[in-house]
Write a protein that holds these residues in place. Structure first.
Motif, PDB file in Angstrom:
ATOM      1  N   TYR A 145       0.698  -1.269  -0.017  1.00  0.00           N
ATOM      2  CA  TYR A 145      -0.135  -0.106  -0.013  1.00  0.00           C
ATOM      3  C   TYR A 145       0.924   1.319  -0.077  1.00  0.00           C
ATOM      4  O   TYR A 145       0.639   2.191  -0.725  1.00  0.00           O
ATOM      5  CB  TYR A 145      -0.794   0.187   1.285  1.00  0.00           C
ATOM      6  CG  TYR A 145      -1.502   1.383   1.489  1.00  0.00           C
ATOM      7  CD1 TYR A 145      -2.746   1.491   0.501  1.00  0.00           C
ATOM      8  CD2 TYR A 145      -1.352   2.161   2.340  1.00  0.00           C
ATOM      9  CE1 TYR A 145      -3.274   2.816   0.777  1.00  0.00           C
ATOM     10  CE2 TYR A 145      -1.951   3.408   2.725  1.00  0.00           C
ATOM     11  CZ  TYR A 145      -2.754   3.845   1.949  1.00  0.00           C
ATOM     12  OH  TYR A 145      -3.669   4.918   2.052  1.00  0.00           O
ATOM     13  N   LEU A 146       1.901   1.368   0.664  1.00  0.00           N
ATOM     14  CA  LEU A 146       2.736   2.474   1.024  1.00  0.00           C
ATOM     15  C   LEU A 146       3.513   2.744  -0.475  1.00  0.00           C
ATOM     16  O   LEU A 146       3.655   3.683  -0.661  1.00  0.00           O
ATOM     17  CB  LEU A 146       3.683   2.349   2.115  1.00  0.00           C
ATOM     18  CG  LEU A 146       3.020   2.306   3.689  1.00  0.00           C
ATOM     19  CD1 LEU A 146       3.981   1.804   4.558  1.00  0.00           C
ATOM     20  CD2 LEU A 146       2.592   3.712   3.963  1.00  0.00           C
ATOM     21  N   GLN A 147       3.914   1.508  -1.135  1.00  0.00           N
ATOM     22  CA  GLN A 147       4.715   1.691  -2.270  1.00  0.00           C
ATOM     23  C   GLN A 147       3.762   2.189  -3.386  1.00  0.00           C
ATOM     24  O   GLN A 147       3.837   3.484  -4.396  1.00  0.00           O
ATOM     25  CB  GLN A 147       5.192   0.457  -2.821  1.00  0.00           C
ATOM     26  CG  GLN A 147       6.616   0.026  -1.915  1.00  0.00           C
ATOM     27  CD  GLN A 147       7.027  -1.227  -2.105  1.00  0.00           C
ATOM     28  OE1 GLN A 147       6.270  -2.390  -2.538  1.00  0.00           O
ATOM     29  NE2 GLN A 147       8.182  -1.541  -1.874  1.00  0.00           N
ATOM     30  N   LEU A 185       7.578   5.305   6.900  1.00  0.00           N
ATOM     31  CA  LEU A 185       6.767   4.247   7.224  1.00  0.00           C
ATOM     32  C   LEU A 185       7.418   2.983   6.718  1.00  0.00           C
ATOM     33  O   LEU A 185       7.567   1.921   7.065  1.00  0.00           O
ATOM     34  CB  LEU A 185       5.256   4.433   7.126  1.00  0.00           C
ATOM     35  CG  LEU A 185       4.721   5.245   7.965  1.00  0.00           C
ATOM     36  CD1 LEU A 185       2.953   5.541   7.426  1.00  0.00           C
ATOM     37  CD2 LEU A 185       4.616   4.708   9.299  1.00  0.00           C
ATOM     38  N   LEU A 186       7.834   3.101   5.305  1.00  0.00           N
ATOM     39  CA  LEU A 186       8.577   2.143   4.678  1.00  0.00           C
ATOM     40  C   LEU A 186       9.881   1.786   5.188  1.00  0.00           C
ATOM     41  O   LEU A 186      10.367   0.468   5.094  1.00  0.00           O
ATOM     42  CB  LEU A 186       8.721   2.343   3.161  1.00  0.00           C
ATOM     43  CG  LEU A 186       7.282   2.299   2.177  1.00  0.00           C
ATOM     44  CD1 LEU A 186       7.596   3.104   0.950  1.00  0.00           C
ATOM     45  CD2 LEU A 186       6.962   1.047   2.054  1.00  0.00           C
ATOM     46  N   ALA A 202      11.562   0.270   0.788  1.00  0.00           N
ATOM     47  CA  ALA A 202      11.668   1.558   0.158  1.00  0.00           C
ATOM     48  C   ALA A 202      10.603   1.766  -0.836  1.00  0.00           C
ATOM     49  O   ALA A 202       9.873   0.712  -1.296  1.00  0.00           O
ATOM     50  CB  ALA A 202      12.979   1.503  -0.186  1.00  0.00           C
ATOM     51  N   PRO A 203      10.517   2.950  -1.433  1.00  0.00           N
ATOM     52  CA  PRO A 203       9.407   3.214  -2.535  1.00  0.00           C
ATOM     53  C   PRO A 203      10.189   2.502  -3.895  1.00  0.00           C
ATOM     54  O   PRO A 203      11.408   2.323  -3.901  1.00  0.00           O
ATOM     55  CB  PRO A 203       9.779   4.628  -2.718  1.00  0.00           C
ATOM     56  CG  PRO A 203       9.897   5.362  -1.369  1.00  0.00           C
ATOM     57  CD  PRO A 203      10.999   4.334  -0.678  1.00  0.00           C
ATOM     58  N   ARG A 204       9.153   2.276  -4.747  1.00  0.00           N
ATOM     59  CA  ARG A 204       9.700   1.603  -5.751  1.00  0.00           C
ATOM     60  C   ARG A 204      10.211   2.619  -6.843  1.00  0.00           C
ATOM     61  O   ARG A 204      10.023   3.673  -6.591  1.00  0.00           O
ATOM     62  CB  ARG A 204       8.537   0.686  -6.557  1.00  0.00           C
ATOM     63  CG  ARG A 204       7.542  -0.076  -5.704  1.00  0.00           C
ATOM     64  CD  ARG A 204       6.607  -0.780  -6.438  1.00  0.00           C
ATOM     65  NE  ARG A 204       5.443  -0.064  -6.820  1.00  0.00           N
ATOM     66  CZ  ARG A 204       4.419  -0.352  -7.744  1.00  0.00           C
ATOM     67  NH1 ARG A 204       4.481  -1.584  -7.840  1.00  0.00           N
ATOM     68  NH2 ARG A 204       3.682   0.332  -8.112  1.00  0.00           N
TER      69      ARG A 204
END
Length: 237
Positions: free
Chosen positions: A179-181, A227-228, A234-236
């Motif tokens: 979800y965060l990504q 949060l990741l 980490a973000p994509r």
């Protein structure tokens, strides 16, 4: 997807009510701006054209926001983590409110919520070529695909149907990270779109809303990165 819980339905009800109140409370303000922003002295200016940046942004961001609300409700049922659930509720509530404003303005301007023959994001280039008052978009390859198929293939940052299905099947930490990504990508696309309206739209209230979206979503991007990191991800990209 699991059967909606009582909490889920309560959240949906709250968002729908907020959307209705937001739309009713802001259409008058937008109408006043439309009458003074057009630069035509001595009278009320015409509503934005259907192919303008103002109308295009309202249509596209309403679709974009709807997916953010959908993803946020999905993750609320897939994790018990309070940080992620709180973020998801805030995003759903905020973006449902803003979506109500955008659709309310289209109603006020007498413009369709779906414009056949227009490409999602086409208003960004069209407005630049027409001094911010873009005309009707011409038909072209894939011109109908964006809005009529939900816009997922052409608007920046939107999740694919497969990614939404993956999120609906995930749970716990896996759901939180995905979800965060996905929402990070979504917000990055949303910032690009909102900045386009802040630069190109002519209705003052809409420009202000767009700039507020830029500021708020950039702040949430920083929060989601934290949060990741807490989850070893980490973000994509």
């Amino acid at each position: 997807m699991p059967k909606p819980t009582r909490t889920h339905w309560a959240a949906i009800t709250a968002v729908v009510l907020a959307l209705l109140f937001a739309g009713a409370a802001t259409v008058a303000s937008a109408g006043g701006d439309a009458g003074h922003e057009g630069g035509h002295g001595g009278g009320t200016a015409a509503a934005p054209a259907s192919g303008s940046a103002d109308a295009g942004f309202a249509r596209d961001m309403a679709v974009h926001h709807q997916q953010a609300v959908e993803m946020s409700f999905i993750v609320r049922d897939r994790t018990q983590d309070e940080e992620v659930r709180r973020l998801a509720y805030d995003i759903a509530n905020t973006q449902a409110n803003q979506r109500g404003m955008l659709l309310g303005w289209l109603d006020l301007w007498g413009l369709p919520k779906v414009e056949s023959g227009s490409e999602p994001m086409g208003w960004m280039t069209s407005a630049k070529g027409h001094g911010g008052h873009g005309g009707e978009h011409e038909d072209g390859p894939g011109a109908h695909a964006g809005h009529e198929a939900g816009g997922a293939s052409l608007m920046p940052g939107m999740a694919t149907a497969a990614e939404l299905e993956q999120l609906a099947k995930a749970s716990g930490k896996q759901a939180e990270v995905l979800y965060l990504q996905l929402m990070t990508d979504h917000h990055k696309g949303g910032v690009t779109m909102a900045q386009g309206c802040a630069d190109l739209c002519t209705v003052g209230t809409e420009k202000s809303l767009a700039q507020g979206m830029v500021d708020a979503q950039q702040s949430e991007l920083a929060l989601m990165a934290d949060l990741l990191k807490k989850r070893g991800a980490a973000p994509r990209g």
